[in-house]
Write a protein that holds these residues in place. Structure first.
Motif, PDB file in Angstrom:
ATOM      1  N   ASP A  93       0.792  -1.231   0.000  1.00 42.73           N
ATOM      2  CA  ASP A  93       0.000   0.000   0.000  1.00 42.73           C
ATOM      3  C   ASP A  93       0.824   1.280   0.000  1.00 42.73           C
ATOM      4  OD1 ASP A  93       0.943  -0.252   2.610  1.00 42.73           O
ATOM      5  OD2 ASP A  93      -0.897   0.533   3.511  1.00 42.73           O
ATOM      6  N   THR A  94       2.158   1.184   0.043  1.00 44.32           N
ATOM      7  CA  THR A  94       3.007   2.372  -0.048  1.00 44.32           C
ATOM      8  C   THR A  94       4.191   2.076  -0.963  1.00 44.32           C
ATOM      9  OG1 THR A  94       4.469   1.807   1.814  1.00 44.32           O
ATOM     10  CG2 THR A  94       2.434   3.040   2.325  1.00 44.32           C
ATOM     11  N   PRO A  95       4.771   3.106  -1.567  1.00 38.30           N
ATOM     12  CA  PRO A  95       5.937   2.881  -2.431  1.00 38.30           C
ATOM     13  C   PRO A  95       7.101   2.223  -1.700  1.00 38.30           C
ATOM     14  CG  PRO A  95       5.022   5.062  -2.827  1.00 38.30           C
ATOM     15  CD  PRO A  95       4.311   4.514  -1.617  1.00 38.30           C
ATOM     16  N   GLU A  96       7.333   2.614  -0.443  1.00 35.94           N
ATOM     17  CA  GLU A  96       8.460   2.057   0.304  1.00 35.94           C
ATOM     18  C   GLU A  96       8.288   0.558   0.529  1.00 35.94           C
ATOM     19  OE1 GLU A  96       8.071   6.304   0.827  1.00 35.94           O
ATOM     20  OE2 GLU A  96       6.645   4.707   1.277  1.00 35.94           O
ATOM     21  N   SER A  97       7.086   0.146   0.877  1.00 35.13           N
ATOM     22  CA  SER A  97       6.835  -1.273   1.101  1.00 35.13           C
ATOM     23  C   SER A  97       6.884  -2.053  -0.206  1.00 35.13           C
ATOM     24  CB  SER A  97       5.478  -1.462   1.783  1.00 35.13           C
ATOM     25  OG  SER A  97       5.496  -0.939   3.092  1.00 35.13           O
ATOM     26  N   ALA A  98       6.438  -1.429  -1.287  1.00 38.29           N
ATOM     27  CA  ALA A  98       6.527  -2.081  -2.594  1.00 38.29           C
ATOM     28  C   ALA A  98       7.984  -2.324  -2.974  1.00 38.29           C
ATOM     29  CB  ALA A  98       5.835  -1.229  -3.655  1.00 38.29           C
ATOM     30  N   ALA A 117      13.071  -8.239  -2.989  1.00 40.84           N
ATOM     31  CA  ALA A 117      13.122  -9.667  -2.664  1.00 40.84           C
ATOM     32  C   ALA A 117      12.818 -10.538  -3.878  1.00 40.84           C
ATOM     33  CB  ALA A 117      12.138  -9.979  -1.543  1.00 40.84           C
ATOM     34  N   GLY A 118      12.535  -9.894  -5.015  1.00 37.82           N
ATOM     35  CA  GLY A 118      12.312 -10.639  -6.246  1.00 37.82           C
ATOM     36  C   GLY A 118      10.871 -10.979  -6.554  1.00 37.82           C
ATOM     37  N   LEU A 119       9.912 -10.417  -5.801  1.00 40.29           N
ATOM     38  CA  LEU A 119       8.504 -10.699  -6.036  1.00 40.29           C
ATOM     39  C   LEU A 119       7.913  -9.714  -7.033  1.00 40.29           C
ATOM     40  CD1 LEU A 119       9.121 -11.600  -2.933  1.00 40.29           C
ATOM     41  CD2 LEU A 119       6.634 -11.687  -2.748  1.00 40.29           C
ATOM     42  N   ARG A 120       6.907 -10.147  -7.753  1.00 46.12           N
ATOM     43  CA  ARG A 120       6.056  -9.235  -8.500  1.00 46.12           C
ATOM     44  C   ARG A 120       5.168  -8.541  -7.478  1.00 46.12           C
ATOM     45  NH1 ARG A 120       3.096  -9.419 -13.543  1.00 46.12           N
ATOM     46  NH2 ARG A 120       2.284  -7.300 -13.798  1.00 46.12           N
ATOM     47  N   CYS A 121       4.849  -7.262  -7.699  1.00 43.60           N
ATOM     48  CA  CYS A 121       4.089  -6.507  -6.703  1.00 43.60           C
ATOM     49  C   CYS A 121       2.947  -5.735  -7.343  1.00 43.60           C
ATOM     50  CB  CYS A 121       5.009  -5.541  -5.959  1.00 43.60           C
ATOM     51  SG  CYS A 121       4.206  -4.663  -4.595  1.00 43.60           S
ATOM     52  N   VAL A 122       1.806  -5.764  -6.679  1.00 45.76           N
ATOM     53  CA  VAL A 122       0.640  -4.974  -7.063  1.00 45.76           C
ATOM     54  C   VAL A 122       0.496  -3.829  -6.069  1.00 45.76           C
ATOM     55  CG1 VAL A 122      -1.883  -4.982  -7.174  1.00 45.76           C
ATOM     56  CG2 VAL A 122      -0.587  -6.853  -8.193  1.00 45.76           C
ATOM     57  N   ALA A 123       0.291  -2.623  -6.570  1.00 47.17           N
ATOM     58  CA  ALA A 123       0.092  -1.458  -5.708  1.00 47.17           C
ATOM     59  C   ALA A 123      -1.385  -1.347  -5.341  1.00 47.17           C
ATOM     60  CB  ALA A 123       0.549  -0.191  -6.423  1.00 47.17           C
ATOM     61  N   PHE A 124      -1.653  -1.307  -4.047  1.00 45.68           N
ATOM     62  CA  PHE A 124      -3.019  -1.217  -3.528  1.00 45.68           C
ATOM     63  C   PHE A 124      -3.054  -0.104  -2.482  1.00 45.68           C
ATOM     64  CE2 PHE A 124      -6.422  -3.567  -0.856  1.00 45.68           C
ATOM     65  CZ  PHE A 124      -7.465  -3.031  -1.601  1.00 45.68           C
ATOM     66  N   PHE A 126       4.296   4.896  -7.225  1.00 46.13           N
ATOM     67  CA  PHE A 126       4.854   3.590  -6.880  1.00 46.13           C
ATOM     68  C   PHE A 126       5.958   3.223  -7.870  1.00 46.13           C
ATOM     69  CE2 PHE A 126       1.215   3.513  -4.256  1.00 46.13           C
ATOM     70  CZ  PHE A 126       1.393   2.508  -3.315  1.00 46.13           C
ATOM     71  N   PRO A 127       6.824   2.297  -7.489  1.00 40.12           N
ATOM     72  CA  PRO A 127       7.899   1.887  -8.397  1.00 40.12           C
ATOM     73  C   PRO A 127       7.353   1.344  -9.714  1.00 40.12           C
ATOM     74  CG  PRO A 127       8.281   1.029  -6.182  1.00 40.12           C
ATOM     75  CD  PRO A 127       6.892   1.589  -6.190  1.00 40.12           C
ATOM     76  N   ALA A 128       8.155   1.472 -10.753  1.00 41.13           N
ATOM     77  CA  ALA A 128       7.769   0.935 -12.058  1.00 41.13           C
ATOM     78  C   ALA A 128       7.546  -0.566 -11.943  1.00 41.13           C
ATOM     79  CB  ALA A 128       8.863   1.223 -13.081  1.00 41.13           C
ATOM     80  N   GLY A 129       6.558  -1.051 -12.671  1.00 38.26           N
ATOM     81  CA  GLY A 129       6.281  -2.485 -12.652  1.00 38.26           C
ATOM     82  C   GLY A 129       5.281  -2.907 -11.604  1.00 38.26           C
ATOM     83  N   CYS A 130       4.705  -1.941 -10.870  1.00 41.80           N
ATOM     84  CA  CYS A 130       3.681  -2.252  -9.863  1.00 41.80           C
ATOM     85  C   CYS A 130       2.331  -1.746 -10.363  1.00 41.80           C
ATOM     86  CB  CYS A 130       4.001  -1.588  -8.525  1.00 41.80           C
ATOM     87  SG  CYS A 130       5.475  -2.198  -7.706  1.00 41.80           S
TER      88      CYS A 130
END
Length: 223
Positions: free
Chosen positions: A174-179, A185-192, A202-206
């Motif tokens: 839910d935040t750019p820092e946590s994303a 860690a190598g995970l795909r991430c969805v921004a919520f 949010f970072p690119a790719g989220c």
């Protein structure tokens, strides 16, 4: 490659608590004899930097007040606990649907938070009846890692404990820092993002999601 593990991140991915937190801060200020009132816009800007006691100390320097920041923050924590236990908290839109679908499909479900254990317990108490502790195969907290987010440590611990490879996992943050922690860690991430981070980048790719649904489990991962 299908998703084998889905990991909710910060507490705000499960429930929106920013307004309750702000209410708890303002109540703590009144209890401490201060005339401070943090409005929503100001508070949301403050949330870009972690640390409740540090926010209080920084604000006191701006106002010229001499305060005991840790003591005020302790009152805030007690207020937040009382408010959550009195009112309960509701899961964010689609969270329950994603958890239920994941369980039905044999996808591991984790909560990769690096907050305090007491906060984890409080959130689960507030969500009781909607999201039980047993819904998760993994629940993290700050005692499990040396470095909290945006360091990737909690996600690495979650992957190790669940036996899910990073390439087979999806994070929800839910935040750019946590994303950034999930991506590192190598995970795909969805921004919520919740209310406090809705206007942040949010970072690119989220990819951005306003609500969640079971189709999230069909998110394509790298081959």
């Amino acid at each position: 490659m299908g998703i084998k593990g889905i990991f909710f991140g910060a507490i705000g991915t499960l429930a929106e608590t920013s307004e309750v937190q702000r209410e708890a801060f303002n109540l703590a200020f009144r209890q401490s004899g201060l005339d401070w009132v943090w409005d929503q816009d100001s508070y949301f800007r403050m949330l870009e930097e972690p640390g409740g006691a540090r926010r209080i100390a920084d604000y006191a320097r701006q106002t010229g007040d001499v305060v005991d920041a840790p003591a005020i923050y302790s009152r805030k924590v007690a207020n937040f606990r009382a408010l959550v236990l009195d009112r309960g908290i509701a899961p964010r839109a689609g969270v329950v649907a994603v958890i239920e679908a994941a369980r039905q499909q044999g996808v591991r479900v984790g909560w990769a938070t690096s907050t305090y254990p007491e906060t984890v317990d409080l959130m689960l108490a507030g969500l009781a009846g909607a999201i039980p502790r047993a819904a998760f195969d993994y629940i993290g907290d700050g005692t499990r890692v040396k470095a909290r987010k945006p360091a990737p440590d909690i996600y690495r611990d979650a992957l190790a404990q669940t036996g899910v490879a990073a390439a087979e996992a999806l994070a929800i943050e839910d935040t750019p820092e946590s994303a950034e922690a999930a991506l590192a860690a190598g995970l795909r991430c969805v921004a919520f993002p919740g209310e406090a981070a809705r206007e942040r980048t949010f970072p690119a790719g989220c990819p951005l999601r306003d609500t969640l649904s079971a189709d999230l489990l069909k998110t394509p991962l790298a081959a």
